[in-house]
Each structure stands twice: as structure tokens, then as C-alpha cells.
Design a protein around this motif. Structure first.
Motif: not given
Length: 256
Positions: A95-101, A128-131
């Protein structure tokens, strides 16, 4: 000395102790990885995910061993006899490593929130980080949930579990980047996608999902398995309807 691992740690400003904590191992064990020892496959993946690099970059020799089994099997990052045996740190690091979806397809997914009381806040932070966050639950008033509850021998309890699970995600409705939908389809597996990593929890007739096998896929150049499961998520998502918490509560009060 694993210079690539050491350099990646420096670049990410991470310590050996932080790596050990993320992998739930003793700091001495993590220190040996930096010194050159090749960790277990699950730990290799966790470290690579934490550092946001490819596992084969940090441990090319491990990647060479995997390639001998062919493209299809190279997608399999790990397997578990049941979902309950998947370590909590695997779910958290994904979960914490997801950057896109982040995509989740389940009936109730009760464990998802019960094993992580901060799940809603963490999903909001990823959004909020764009995921892009998409959660798809079984429709508690639908036929598929009714049939599945009957098959598991718990009757209307599954519908109640879905409603209980949904309460954890009220704050996600209307939050930018987050969507929650309800589906009424037969599920042959639950899916949990985090960028290029996918956990597939197979469904066995009459058995709760927690007791059924789970395997973890990693998207590769010839990712046939990964893509087919991803396509199945998209197909269900298109048929699902948006969840409105207030309307669900109204529906429940009407039944009561």
C-alpha cells in the motif's frame, strides 16, 4: 558487499534498522543483506518495493534463477497456503509503495480494515500523492452476495459483513482520487493490485476467502497472467455502481 543495495539505501536516506523494521526482521539480518547475503524471496521483494527499484537490480543472481522457469512462472513472486498466512507487513508495504494505482475487488474484504485500523487514512494519503484508488465490494443487497453467503453456510451474514466493512470507507466517498463501487458478479477470486504487484486470493466453493490459497504476481514484460486478472477487474468495475453511504443506510432502515 552488495554495493547496489548500499547505494540505494544512501540515496533514499534509509538506515539498515528501517529496512529491518519494514521487513519485520532483526537488524543483524538486514545488515547481512548489505554485506552480501541474498535474502528470502519475500524479503527481496519487500526491500525492492521499499527502495522503489527492481528486485533484479539489487539481486541479479536471483533474477537469473527465476528466468529459467519461463516467462509465466517469473510472474509469480510468492505463494501462500491461505490469505491469513500473508504477513501484515506485505499488505502495508504494498500500500505504501503504490505510486500509480490501488485496485481492490472483494465481496466483504472485512480483514482489509480490521488488520489495519488506519486503512482509510492511508488510502486517502496515497490518493493525495497522485495514486488512483478504486475499491469494489459486493452489493449487500445483490444476488451474488446472497448466493455466496449460502455457499459458505453463513446465509445473510455475508451481506452484514459487507455493510460493516463499508463503514470504514465512508470518508473515501467524494475524496479526490478515490472511488468505491458495489458489484453484483460472481467472484472466482479476490484481487488486490498495487501498481505492478497483484495479489490473487482464489475462491474455493463453500470456503471463506481467508482460508483459500493466495499467490502474488509481479508484472513482467510477458505478463500474461497479470494482464488477464487486471482485465477481469476492469470488466467487473464497469458493471459496478457507485456506493452512496446515505442511500445504503436508507435501504437498510427500509428493510428493518
Amino acid at each position: 558487499m552488495n554495493e547496489r543495495l548500499r547505494t540505494a539505501l544512501v540515496q533514499r536516506s534509509l538506515t539498515v534498522d528501517e529496512v529491518a523494521e519494514a521487513c519485520s526482521v532483526d537488524p543483524k539480518t538486514a545488515s547481512r543483506w548489505v554485506s552480501g547475503r541474498v535474502p528470502h524471496r519475500r524479503h527481496r521483494w519487500a526491500v525492492a518495493n521499499l527502495l522503489r527499484v527492481d528486485e533484479t537490480y539489487l539481486w541479479p543472481e536471483a533474477g537469473e534463477k527465476t528466468s529459467r522457469f519461463g516467462a509465466a512462472q517469473s510472474e509469480i513472486a510468492d505463494t501462500y497456503p491461505n490469505r491469513a498466512s500473508v504477513p501484515r507487513d506485505v499488505w502495508i508495504s504494498l500500500l505504501l509503495g503504490a505510486m500509480k494505482q490501488i485496485d481492490v475487488l472483494v465481496f466483504s474484504g472485512t480483514f482489509f480494515a480490521q488488520s489495519n485500523p488506519h486503512i482509510a487514512r492511508m488510502l486517502q494519503e496515497r490518493a493525495q500523492a497522485g495514486v488512483r484508488v478504486r475499491l469494489c465490494f459486493g452489493d449487500p443487497a445483490g444476488e451474488a452476495v446472497r448466493v455466496r453467503g449460502y455457499e459458505e453456510g453463513i446465509g445473510d451474514t455475508l451481506a452484514a459483513k459487507v455493510r460493516a466493512s463499508l463503514t470504514y470507507y465512508r470518508t473515501l466517498v467524494g475524496h479526490p482520487g478515490c472511488e468505491v463501487r458495489l458489484h453484483d458478479t460472481t467472484l472466482y477470486n479476490s484481487l488486490f493490485r498495487y501498481d505492478d504487484h497483484l495479489l490473487v486470493n482464489t475462491h474455493i466453493w463453500g470456503q471463506p476467502a481467508s482460508a483459500n490459497p493466495l499467490f502474488q504476481l509481479r508484472r513482467t514484460a510477458n505478463a500474461e497472467w497479470f494482464d488477464r486478472y487486471d482485465e477481469s477487474f476492469e470488466a467487473v468495475w464497469k458493471t459496478a455502481r457507485p456506493w452512496a453511504p446515505d442511500s445504503q443506510e436508507h435501504h437498510r432502515s427500509g428493510q428493518d
